[in-house]
Design an enzyme around this catalytic site. Structure first.
Site, PDB file in Angstrom:
ATOM      1  N   SER A  46      -2.610  14.581  -0.654  1.00  0.00           N
ATOM      2  CA  SER A  46      -2.182  13.701  -1.741  1.00  0.00           C
ATOM      3  C   SER A  46      -3.257  13.458  -2.785  1.00  0.00           C
ATOM      4  CB  SER A  46      -1.706  12.363  -1.163  1.00  0.00           C
ATOM      5  OG  SER A  46      -1.333  11.488  -2.188  1.00  0.00           O
ATOM      6  N   GLN A  52       8.513  17.774   5.425  1.00  0.00           N
ATOM      7  CA  GLN A  52       8.625  16.574   4.598  1.00  0.00           C
ATOM      8  C   GLN A  52       8.318  16.913   3.146  1.00  0.00           C
ATOM      9  OE1 GLN A  52       5.941  12.749   4.519  1.00  0.00           O
ATOM     10  NE2 GLN A  52       7.473  12.489   6.140  1.00  0.00           N
ATOM     11  N   ARG A  67       0.820  -1.218   0.000  1.00  0.00           N
ATOM     12  CA  ARG A  67       0.000   0.000   0.000  1.00  0.00           C
ATOM     13  C   ARG A  67       0.853   1.267   0.000  1.00  0.00           C
ATOM     14  NH1 ARG A  67      -4.527  -2.352  -1.729  1.00  0.00           N
ATOM     15  NH2 ARG A  67      -5.284  -3.954  -0.321  1.00  0.00           N
ATOM     16  N   HIS A 100     -21.240  49.084 -19.897  1.00  0.00           N
ATOM     17  CA  HIS A 100     -22.494  48.508 -19.381  1.00  0.00           C
ATOM     18  C   HIS A 100     -23.312  47.838 -20.489  1.00  0.00           C
ATOM     19  CE1 HIS A 100     -21.490  51.113 -15.977  1.00  0.00           C
ATOM     20  NE2 HIS A 100     -21.369  52.083 -16.870  1.00  0.00           N
ATOM     21  N   ARG A 158     -16.958  26.917 -25.042  1.00  0.00           N
ATOM     22  CA  ARG A 158     -16.134  25.883 -24.410  1.00  0.00           C
ATOM     23  C   ARG A 158     -15.002  26.523 -23.609  1.00  0.00           C
ATOM     24  NH1 ARG A 158     -13.986  21.525 -28.440  1.00  0.00           N
ATOM     25  NH2 ARG A 158     -16.226  21.082 -28.509  1.00  0.00           N
ATOM     26  N   SER A 166     -26.811  23.652 -34.346  1.00  0.00           N
ATOM     27  CA  SER A 166     -27.917  23.240 -33.491  1.00  0.00           C
ATOM     28  C   SER A 166     -28.579  22.011 -34.093  1.00  0.00           C
ATOM     29  CB  SER A 166     -28.950  24.372 -33.361  1.00  0.00           C
ATOM     30  OG  SER A 166     -30.145  23.906 -32.774  1.00  0.00           O
ATOM     31  N   THR A 206      13.400  10.147   1.690  1.00  0.00           N
ATOM     32  CA  THR A 206      12.015   9.877   2.051  1.00  0.00           C
ATOM     33  C   THR A 206      11.179   9.884   0.774  1.00  0.00           C
ATOM     34  OG1 THR A 206      10.202  10.513   3.530  1.00  0.00           O
ATOM     35  CG2 THR A 206      11.380  12.293   2.423  1.00  0.00           C
ATOM     36  N   ARG A 228      -3.319  14.918  -6.778  1.00  0.00           N
ATOM     37  CA  ARG A 228      -3.296  14.024  -7.940  1.00  0.00           C
ATOM     38  C   ARG A 228      -4.356  14.403  -8.970  1.00  0.00           C
ATOM     39  NH1 ARG A 228      -0.774   8.713  -6.723  1.00  0.00           N
ATOM     40  NH2 ARG A 228      -0.096   8.737  -4.546  1.00  0.00           N
TER      41      ARG A 228
END
Length: 476
Positions: free
Chosen positions: A326, A233, A77, A151, A295, A281, A103, A330
């Site tokens: 973590s 770390q 794991r 405006h 988009r 359309s 580490t 990801r």
């Protein structure tokens, strides 16, 4: 695979180049490059590591045995130790010195930084290509008067080129932010479990000079000038937040551009590219929907919202680290980059193929110009001996009446005719029409446009000339 979820960012929007940067191959090959750099540096500084061991590591730097790593991770794991084990299976003579003194964040965090900075380089490359296209468009239309809006109400005219300069200025600010990030990039380096370098102090018999040198040597071998002076770390998660803020800023600029294009397309003044076989359309065959701009806006909304993820992560870390960063990292960081990559491809594609309709632009402008010309008419009438206050009131009355005709009766603006027939104004219709040339009302817009691109954008394009020449491919 149609029986499980696949991210649309990869399937529909992001380029293959950006996807490769965030691929497993890139990630795990970078892990192995880091392990090799660490071993080489440790050997150079006197640890009992042989050249044969390093050569063995280099021989298997690219051919990652993913199947071994996957099976090992089911047992332990732990992704890093699974890959240490898999690498060791391929390099039996070197397995004892892989990851020596390090580490998990030595490979994890350093790789994250390397990948993000490489992705930023691609983002910068695409952004400067958009600037180049905007320059072409702006200079082509620097003298074309258009109705400006405040405006979304008709205001004093500008030029279409000046409007493009505003879009480019937003991206210039984003470019400057990207340059700052890239010029100040750093690795996490070799800092050990809580950032104290205690494990490396043990390896080098408390020789601080060698431990500091190790940090520098690994960074240099990976192509970096510096690593962070201090860390826990992990490197500070504010770095992730800072990088995504830069991506969010690009998303803001692109969204603003897409809004303007969508509004202009509704006005039929400017259109985004529309391909021969494209369908606007499913029901209304006549429609030419601005789907690229829409988009862009949609992806931009996603990126802007996504900037909260690393901000929250940075704010909620505990002491020297917690692992609640973590899973979020990801997802949030790669997807922000993939989305911005898609946005910039759309931006480049649109600017490369914008269609302009000058006759429609002129028609809209001329319908409103009589109102905008009243100040100039007023000044000319005063110069001819009229009373400024009386003339102002007459123009106000005529303007209200002309506006009523336009709005309530749907007729043409007859303000000039009313003024020409008013004895208080010493000018006929021919003289009034001479005043009405649209270019008289755009101020310095043409020269502002030229000056902006010459002074602000050309130096960028010269600096980035080797990056120019991209043409964006839109998947769907």
């Amino acid at each position: 695979m149609n029986d499980r979820y696949i991210s649309p960012l990869g399937q529909r929007y992001a380029s293959e180049e950006m996807q490769r940067i965030f691929s497993n191959d890139k990630k795990f090959r970078t892990w192995r490059r880091l392990w090799i750099a660490l071993a080489e540096s440790e050997k150079e500084l006197g640890l009992a590591i042989t050249q044969e061991q390093i050569d063995e590591l280099k021989a298997h730097a690219e051919d990652i045995n993913y199947d071994v790593a996957r099976e090992r991770e089911k047992i332990v794991r732990h992704d890093v130790m699974s890959h240490v084990y898999a690498y060791g299976q391929q390099c039996p003579n070197a397995k004892g010195i892989i990851h020596l003194g390090a580490t998990s964040c030595f490979v994890g965090d350093n790789t994250d930084l390397i990948v993000m900075y490489e992705a930023l380089e691609l983002v910068k490359k695409k952004l400067v290509n958009v600037l180049a296209e905007l320059k072409k468009f702006a200079l082509d239309y620097k003298d074309l008067p258009v109705l400006a809006f405040t405006h979304f109400q008709p205001a004093q005219p500008t030029t279409l080129g000046k409007r493009a300069a505003i879009w480019a200025q937003d991206l210039l600010l984003d470019y400057e932010e990207l340059c700052f990030l890239l010029e100040n990039k750093k690795l996490r380096g070799c800092k050990g479990t809580t950032g104290t370098q205690a494990s490396f102090m043990e390896l080098f018999d408390n020789d601080e000079a060698k431990v500091k040198q190790l940090d520098q040597m690994v960074a240099h071998r990976m192509g970096y000038e510096k690593s962070f002076a201090v860390s826990t770390q992990t490197y500070s998660r504010k770095v992730d937040s800072r990088i995504l803020n830069a991506l969010g800023s690009i998303a803001q600029s692109a969204h603003k551009f897409s809004n303007d294009i969508r509004l202009l397309q509704n006005l039929k003044e400017v259109e985004e590219p529309f391909e021969k076989g494209q369908i606007g359309s499913s029901a209304m065959a006549y429609k030419r929907n601005p789907m690229r701009s829409e988009r862009m806006a949609s992806l931009a909304n996603y990126v802007i919202a996504d900037t909260l993820n690393p901000a929250i992560t940075a704010a909620t870390q505990w002491f020297e680290r917690t692992l609640d960063d973590s899973a979020n990292k990801r997802i949030s960081i790669p997807e922000a980059f993939l989305a911005v990559d898609g946005i910039l491809d759309l931006y480049l594609n649109i600017t490369d193929g914008l269609v302009v309709y000058p006759k429609v632009i002129e028609s809209h402008l001329m319908k409103e110009l009589p109102f905008m010309a009243t100040e100039m008419i007023l000044m000319d009438a005063v110069k001819a001996g009229g009373d400024r206050q009386e003339l102002h009131e007459r123009i106000r009355v005529h303007s209200m009446a002309a506006g009523k005709v336009v709005k309530e009766e749907g007729l043409e603006n007859d303000l000039l005719k009313r003024i020409a027939e008013d004895a208080m104004f010493p000018m006929n219709m021919e003289q009034l029409k001479a005043i009405m040339s649209p270019i008289n009302f755009v101020g310095r817009a043409p020269s502002q446009t030229v000056e902006f691109f010459e002074e602000c954008i050309d130096p960028v394009l010269e600096t980035e000339k080797d990056a120019l020449g991209l043409h964006a491919k839109i998947n769907v």
